[in-house]
Motif scaffolding. Structure first.
Motif, PDB file in Angstrom:
ATOM      1  N   ARG A 110     -30.652  19.129  19.933  1.00 53.73           N
ATOM      2  CA  ARG A 110     -31.567  19.394  21.057  1.00 53.73           C
ATOM      3  C   ARG A 110     -31.233  18.595  22.319  1.00 53.73           C
ATOM      4  NH1 ARG A 110     -35.818  22.306  19.874  1.00 53.73           N
ATOM      5  NH2 ARG A 110     -36.900  21.679  21.741  1.00 53.73           N
ATOM      6  N   LYS A 111     -30.723  17.381  22.138  1.00 54.62           N
ATOM      7  CA  LYS A 111     -30.509  16.546  23.341  1.00 54.62           C
ATOM      8  C   LYS A 111     -29.352  17.055  24.203  1.00 54.62           C
ATOM      9  CE  LYS A 111     -27.769  13.148  20.894  1.00 54.62           C
ATOM     10  NZ  LYS A 111     -27.692  11.895  20.230  1.00 54.62           N
ATOM     11  N   GLY A 112     -28.569  17.983  23.704  1.00 53.20           N
ATOM     12  CA  GLY A 112     -27.510  18.588  24.516  1.00 53.20           C
ATOM     13  C   GLY A 112     -26.297  17.681  24.682  1.00 53.20           C
ATOM     14  N   LEU A 113     -25.580  17.858  25.797  1.00 48.20           N
ATOM     15  CA  LEU A 113     -24.342  17.111  26.027  1.00 48.20           C
ATOM     16  C   LEU A 113     -24.657  15.814  26.777  1.00 48.20           C
ATOM     17  CD1 LEU A 113     -22.186  20.118  27.313  1.00 48.20           C
ATOM     18  CD2 LEU A 113     -22.587  19.381  24.948  1.00 48.20           C
ATOM     19  N   ASN A 114     -23.686  14.916  26.815  1.00 47.89           N
ATOM     20  CA  ASN A 114     -23.871  13.724  27.646  1.00 47.89           C
ATOM     21  C   ASN A 114     -22.904  13.786  28.831  1.00 47.89           C
ATOM     22  OD1 ASN A 114     -21.349  12.908  26.666  1.00 47.89           O
ATOM     23  ND2 ASN A 114     -22.289  11.863  24.915  1.00 47.89           N
ATOM     24  N   ASP A 115     -23.011  12.803  29.726  1.00 50.82           N
ATOM     25  CA  ASP A 115     -22.190  12.828  30.957  1.00 50.82           C
ATOM     26  C   ASP A 115     -20.706  12.829  30.630  1.00 50.82           C
ATOM     27  OD1 ASP A 115     -24.482  12.774  32.343  1.00 50.82           O
ATOM     28  OD2 ASP A 115     -24.386  10.643  32.899  1.00 50.82           O
ATOM     29  N   THR A 116     -20.321  12.018  29.638  1.00 52.40           N
ATOM     30  CA  THR A 116     -18.895  11.906  29.303  1.00 52.40           C
ATOM     31  C   THR A 116     -18.355  13.263  28.865  1.00 52.40           C
ATOM     32  OG1 THR A 116     -19.453   9.734  28.461  1.00 52.40           O
ATOM     33  CG2 THR A 116     -17.251  10.541  27.928  1.00 52.40           C
ATOM     34  N   LEU A 117     -19.140  13.965  28.032  1.00 55.86           N
ATOM     35  CA  LEU A 117     -18.679  15.275  27.549  1.00 55.86           C
ATOM     36  C   LEU A 117     -18.559  16.275  28.691  1.00 55.86           C
ATOM     37  CD1 LEU A 117     -20.322  16.110  24.128  1.00 55.86           C
ATOM     38  CD2 LEU A 117     -17.929  16.309  24.782  1.00 55.86           C
TER      39      LEU A 117
ATOM     40  N   ALA B  84     -12.371  21.436  14.292  1.00 57.50           N
ATOM     41  CA  ALA B  84     -13.842  21.397  14.227  1.00 57.50           C
ATOM     42  C   ALA B  84     -14.260  19.936  14.197  1.00 57.50           C
ATOM     43  CB  ALA B  84     -14.320  22.121  12.972  1.00 57.50           C
ATOM     44  N   ILE B  85     -15.240  19.577  15.039  1.00 56.89           N
ATOM     45  CA  ILE B  85     -15.667  18.169  15.115  1.00 56.89           C
ATOM     46  C   ILE B  85     -17.139  18.065  14.714  1.00 56.89           C
ATOM     47  CG2 ILE B  85     -15.706  16.083  16.528  1.00 56.89           C
ATOM     48  CD1 ILE B  85     -13.924  17.544  18.567  1.00 56.89           C
ATOM     49  N   GLU B  86     -17.417  17.228  13.725  1.00 53.34           N
ATOM     50  CA  GLU B  86     -18.774  17.097  13.185  1.00 53.34           C
ATOM     51  C   GLU B  86     -18.976  15.643  12.733  1.00 53.34           C
ATOM     52  OE1 GLU B  86     -21.729  18.831  12.617  1.00 53.34           O
ATOM     53  OE2 GLU B  86     -22.320  17.001  11.561  1.00 53.34           O
ATOM     54  N   ILE B  87     -20.165  15.103  13.029  1.00 57.59           N
ATOM     55  CA  ILE B  87     -20.393  13.676  12.781  1.00 57.59           C
ATOM     56  C   ILE B  87     -20.942  13.381  11.385  1.00 57.59           C
ATOM     57  CG2 ILE B  87     -22.796  13.389  13.556  1.00 57.59           C
ATOM     58  CD1 ILE B  87     -21.656  11.084  15.391  1.00 57.59           C
ATOM     59  N   GLU B  88     -21.590  14.346  10.747  1.00 53.59           N
ATOM     60  CA  GLU B  88     -22.263  14.100   9.463  1.00 53.59           C
ATOM     61  C   GLU B  88     -21.247  14.234   8.317  1.00 53.59           C
ATOM     62  OE1 GLU B  88     -25.344  13.253   8.154  1.00 53.59           O
ATOM     63  OE2 GLU B  88     -24.341  13.615   6.239  1.00 53.59           O
ATOM     64  N   PRO B  89     -20.978  13.126   7.589  1.00 50.99           N
ATOM     65  CA  PRO B  89     -19.917  13.180   6.568  1.00 50.99           C
ATOM     66  C   PRO B  89     -20.150  14.258   5.511  1.00 50.99           C
ATOM     67  CG  PRO B  89     -20.545  10.910   7.004  1.00 50.99           C
ATOM     68  CD  PRO B  89     -21.522  11.769   7.751  1.00 50.99           C
ATOM     69  N   SER B  90     -21.403  14.478   5.088  1.00 57.72           N
ATOM     70  CA  SER B  90     -21.612  15.477   4.020  1.00 57.72           C
ATOM     71  C   SER B  90     -21.270  16.878   4.540  1.00 57.72           C
ATOM     72  CB  SER B  90     -23.044  15.416   3.466  1.00 57.72           C
ATOM     73  OG  SER B  90     -23.890  16.302   4.133  1.00 57.72           O
ATOM     74  N   ALA B  91     -21.538  17.133   5.809  1.00 56.43           N
ATOM     75  CA  ALA B  91     -21.198  18.440   6.376  1.00 56.43           C
ATOM     76  C   ALA B  91     -19.680  18.603   6.448  1.00 56.43           C
ATOM     77  CB  ALA B  91     -21.820  18.594   7.765  1.00 56.43           C
ATOM     78  N   VAL B  92     -18.969  17.508   6.747  1.00 54.15           N
ATOM     79  CA  VAL B  92     -17.505  17.602   6.824  1.00 54.15           C
ATOM     80  C   VAL B  92     -16.919  17.799   5.420  1.00 54.15           C
ATOM     81  CG1 VAL B  92     -15.394  16.441   7.595  1.00 54.15           C
ATOM     82  CG2 VAL B  92     -17.485  16.243   8.940  1.00 54.15           C
TER      83      VAL B  92
ATOM     84  N   THR C 269     -17.915  13.151  21.508  1.00 54.72           N
ATOM     85  CA  THR C 269     -17.644  12.426  22.762  1.00 54.72           C
ATOM     86  C   THR C 269     -16.347  11.635  22.662  1.00 54.72           C
ATOM     87  OG1 THR C 269     -20.011  12.196  22.956  1.00 54.72           O
ATOM     88  CG2 THR C 269     -18.694  10.882  24.464  1.00 54.72           C
ATOM     89  N   GLU C 270     -16.042  11.180  21.462  1.00 59.70           N
ATOM     90  CA  GLU C 270     -14.815  10.415  21.265  1.00 59.70           C
ATOM     91  C   GLU C 270     -13.618  11.340  21.009  1.00 59.70           C
ATOM     92  OE1 GLU C 270     -13.101   7.493  17.834  1.00 59.70           O
ATOM     93  OE2 GLU C 270     -15.271   7.715  18.004  1.00 59.70           O
ATOM     94  N   HIS C 271     -13.821  12.372  20.204  1.00 62.79           N
ATOM     95  CA  HIS C 271     -12.672  13.168  19.742  1.00 62.79           C
ATOM     96  C   HIS C 271     -12.265  14.302  20.688  1.00 62.79           C
ATOM     97  CE1 HIS C 271     -11.996  11.232  15.888  1.00 62.79           C
ATOM     98  NE2 HIS C 271     -13.306  11.041  15.872  1.00 62.79           N
TER      99      HIS C 271
END
Ligand SMILES: C[S@@+](CC[C@H](N)C(=O)[O-])C[C@H]1O[C@@H](n2cnc3c(N)ncnc32)[C@H](O)[C@@H]1O
Length: 447
Positions: A380-387, A326-334, A357-359
């Motif tokens: 809301r912004k969805g995915l980026n090109d790299t993803l 599971a990949i999540e950026i917000e430390p409190s959520a992790v 995008t990194e992991h």
């Protein structure tokens, strides 16, 4: 030629986001608070080349799908833009909104089933996030008026229900009794910026967002909360940034609960104030169950849940038969996610704190030989090109995409369309009375 304050006769011909659209002479006119087929006298507010925006002043031909909005702030507050429609019409509106976005922005022509209704049409929201404005001794806590930063006091926002009305009233009293200065966006003065709260399973977390160190005595607020709520936690978050972001980086626990603890879909979870949690518990459960069916995990050797939040869905999907990341950026959520894995004894689960995008590319490279399933639930912004590139190169057999913005979803599906077919798509009414809609899509790699 149309000018501001002109009154025109208007027929609503279609919907465009939350507004109706029609034409008057050579102009395309956008008007809120109407239903397709209705006719009204409309005052022109704003004209830009051959596009105009107006407000209905008198309804001359009402639709039989019109209902009396339950909330007295309808039309002023920017929240419930669809409260004048019958619930069936709201569901139709949302299904059509998703279908239109997919067709126009994604080039995807798909026959969508009806929008899945919410078990509760009012009082469903477990979260509130309200700006605090006004003056010392006359504090206002509410929603912003449509297209403005003027607060409409919301002592009884019907989307949240009784707990919110009680909280807003006692918090307003606390601010006034203590002479606290509300935030002033004009000169960035004042101290109390926002009231943020989450209420799940009878447990309330209240966060006072402060424009700098919060030096006022919080005991009177805690006393008021104790009188009305059996289980609550109180926090202060400091946000000195001069922008529209609600929460700052630091959150301090003051008293009471440190987190909400509950059990949904058989998963025990802990939820801290800064972590994301779906706002409508009933629809969240319906979507998570559907994801479980769609993910087709019987053959999977590796499951990656991207944008996983505190991880209730991850835990619903994780299994002894395959590895789950599971990949999540917000430390409190992790932190919440790690505790949840321990509380539930979840097998073969690794929570990664960081950017998808990194992991995701790293995981894909490390497990190139495994049959993989990916779940996506981006903001809301969805995915980026790299993803999108990573997904297409890794080409997992099944991708399940949960989206809260069907426009960015459509864009992303278009970007993935040379590798994937859309094999399931449905809209879910996570946000009744508003024009927002959740969409669930399954993508299957083309043979
Ligand atoms: C729409 S929420 C979904 C959370 C979760 N799937 C659920 O159902 O509760 C999106 C989550 O993505 C996280 N997020 C946003 N940008 C991210 C990124 N670049 N990498 C990883 N997580 C991110 C947010 O913190 C938030 O928890």
């Amino acid at each position: 030629m149309l000018r501001p304050n002109d009154i025109v006769h208007y027929t609503a011909q279609g919907y465009s986001n939350s507004e109706t659209v029609g034409s008057v002479g050579d102009y395309t006119l956008f008007v809120p608070q109407l239903i397709v087929g209705e006719q009204a006298q409309v005052r022109i507010d704003h004209v830009k080349r051959n596009v105009a925006y107006g407000t209905p002043v008198q309804l001359t031909k009402p639709s039989d799908k019109r209902v009396q909005p339950l909330c007295k702030h309808f039309g002023q507050c920017g929240g419930c833009t669809l409260a004048h429609m019958s619930y069936d019409e709201q569901l139709l509106f949302k299904r059509n909104k998703v279908a239109q976005n997919l067709a126009k922005l994604g080039g995807i022509d798909i026959d969508l089933p009806n929008c899945e209704p919410s078990p509760q049409q009012w009082g469903y929201r477990n979260k509130l996030s309200l700006p605090v404005r006004g003056t010392v001794g006359n504090v206002e806590v509410g929603m912003f008026r449509r297209n403005s930063h003027i607060v409409v006091p919301a002592h009884a926002c019907l989307l949240c229900g009784d707990w919110a009305a009680t909280l807003v009233a006692l918090f307003t009293d606390y601010c006034n009794e203590c002479g606290l200065a509300p935030y002033n966006e004009a000169d960035f003065s004042g101290i109390v910026r926002h009231l943020v709260a989450r209420y799940v399973d009878g447990q309330l977390l209240v966060t006072v967002v402060s424009n700098g160190p919060f030096n006022a005595d919080l005991r009177p607020l805690a006393d008021k909360l104790r009188q009305h709520f059996d289980k609550f936690g109180l926090f202060v978050n400091v946000n000195t940034l001069r922008n529209n972001v609600i929460l700052g980086k630091t959150t301090r626990h003051i008293c009471g609960l440190q987190y909400i603890e509950g059990k949904h879909l058989g998963v025990t979870f802990r939820l801290r104030p800064n972590s994301f949690f779906q706002v409508n518990d009933g629809v969240k459960d319906i979507i998570y169950r559907q994801v479980q069916q769609l993910a087709d995990l019987s053959q999977t050797q590796l499951l990656v849940d991207c944008f996983s939040g505190i991880g209730v869905l991850t835990n619903v999907l994780a299994d002894i038969r395959y590895d789950t990341f599971a990949i999540e950026i917000e430390p409190s959520a992790v932190q919440d996610a790690n505790e949840m894995a321990q509380l539930n004894g979840t097998p073969r689960l690794t929570n990664i704190c960081g950017d998808v995008t990194e992991h995701l590319p790293k995981l894909v490279a490390q497990h190139a030989d495994k049959r993989m399933t990916v779940v996506l639930d981006p903001p809301r912004k969805g995915l980026n090109d790299t993803l999108c590139r990573t997904l297409k190169a890794a080409a997992p057999q099944t991708v399940v995409y949960i989206s809260c913005d069907s426009a960015t979803l459509a864009r992303d599906l278009h970007a993935l369309s040379d590798v994937y077919d859309v094999t399931f798509c449905r809209a879910y009414d996570m946000f009744p009375q508003t024009d927002q809609v959740e969409t669930l899509v399954r993508l299957t790699r083309r043979a």
